[in-house]
Write an enzyme that holds these catalytic residues in place. Structure first.
Site, short mmCIF file in Angstrom:
data_model
loop_
_atom_site.label_atom_id
_atom_site.label_comp_id
_atom_site.label_asym_id
_atom_site.label_seq_id
_atom_site.Cartn_x
_atom_site.Cartn_y
_atom_site.Cartn_z
N HIS A 62 126.71 86.04 27.16
CA HIS A 62 125.31 85.77 26.80
C HIS A 62 124.50 87.05 26.69
O HIS A 62 124.79 88.05 27.35
CB HIS A 62 124.65 84.90 27.88
N LYS A 72 120.37 93.89 33.42
CA LYS A 72 120.70 93.08 34.60
C LYS A 72 121.39 93.93 35.65
O LYS A 72 122.19 94.80 35.33
CB LYS A 72 121.65 91.93 34.21
N TYR A 132 121.60 88.01 40.45
CA TYR A 132 121.28 89.17 39.63
C TYR A 132 119.79 89.28 39.32
O TYR A 132 119.07 88.30 39.32
CB TYR A 132 122.09 89.16 38.33
N ASP A 170 128.67 77.10 25.59
CA ASP A 170 129.44 78.35 25.51
C ASP A 170 130.69 78.20 24.66
O ASP A 170 131.15 79.16 24.04
CB ASP A 170 129.81 78.84 26.91
#
Ligand SMILES: Cc1cn([C@H]2C[C@H](O)[C@@H](COP(=O)(O)OP(=O)(O)O[C@H]3O[C@H](C)C(=O)[C@H](O)[C@H]3O)O2)c(=O)[nH]c1=O
Length: 181
Positions: A62, A72, A132, A170
């Site tokens: 992603h 991130k 995260y 996904d």
């Protein structure tokens, strides 16, 4: 914390200093000053995320596009994952290449992934907690992705013997070549 470069510009491996005593252990999971001193990056995180997954779950690949692109700082609080970051910066000398690393509650290792990367991970243990920090907010309209088993990227997910659990969303992600060739 000890921060080391990878061969991908702006992508760093972070190993916090762990303090242990008879009670257990302690470490600073993020320190802006040390991060900035060792990377030269002024990063302001605005959103923390957490997901819990069973063994075999694969989330990704992603990314968010445009003004909502996200850097991130990823880590595993419980369990372990194979974490993968794919360089999707067309001007980068490592464009289309990927970096893989095991992140676990045992190694306490973190990966800083700059904007311009697709990100995904394969969960290696049940009840894995993935946590995260993001430097931009979630923006559904800006979401993009690449199918995990893309032939051009040729990622070795080391998933032999695992029954993969992948969301319908996904499973329908486009190929790298569809997006960039
Ligand atoms: C990412 C995100 C999701 N959501 C909502 C949207 C869905 O209703 C639900 C699950 O979202 P999704 O299936 O996209 O979650 P993941 O598959 O874990 O996605 C994440 O996994 C890969 C590996 C990443 O690096 C991204 O941070 C992110 O895309 O949470 C939010 O409300 N805020 C958010 O920031």
């Amino acid at each position: 914390m000890n921060i080391e470069k990878t061969r991908f510009k702006g992508c760093y491996i972070i190993k916090p200093r762990i303090f242990t005593d008879e009670r257990g252990s302690f470490f600073e999971s993020f320190n802006k000053k040390q991060f900035q001193e060792q990377t030269g990056l002024e990063t302001l995180f605005v959103q923390d995320n957490q997901s819990v997954s069973q063994k075999g779950v694969l989330r990704g690949l992603h990314f968010q596009t445009g003004d909502f692109a996200q850097a991130k700082l990823v880590r595993v609080i419980k369990g372990s994952v194979l974490d993968v970051a794919v360089d999707i910066r067309p001007e980068s000398e490592t464009f289309g290449q990927h970096y893989s690393i095991i992140l676990s509650a045992q190694n306490n290792t973190q990966l800083f992934i700059p904007q311009g990367f697709a990100h995904g991970f394969l969960v290696l243990e049940d009840d894995t907690i993935f946590s995260y920090k993001c430097d931009n907010y979630y923006n559904k309209a800006s979401e993009g992705g690449i199918i995990y088993n893309d032939k051009t990227l040729n990622i070795d997910w080391q998933d032999s013997g695992l029954e993969l659990i992948i969301s319908e969303k996904d499973q329908e992600l486009p190929t790298f070549d569809t997006l960039y060739k």
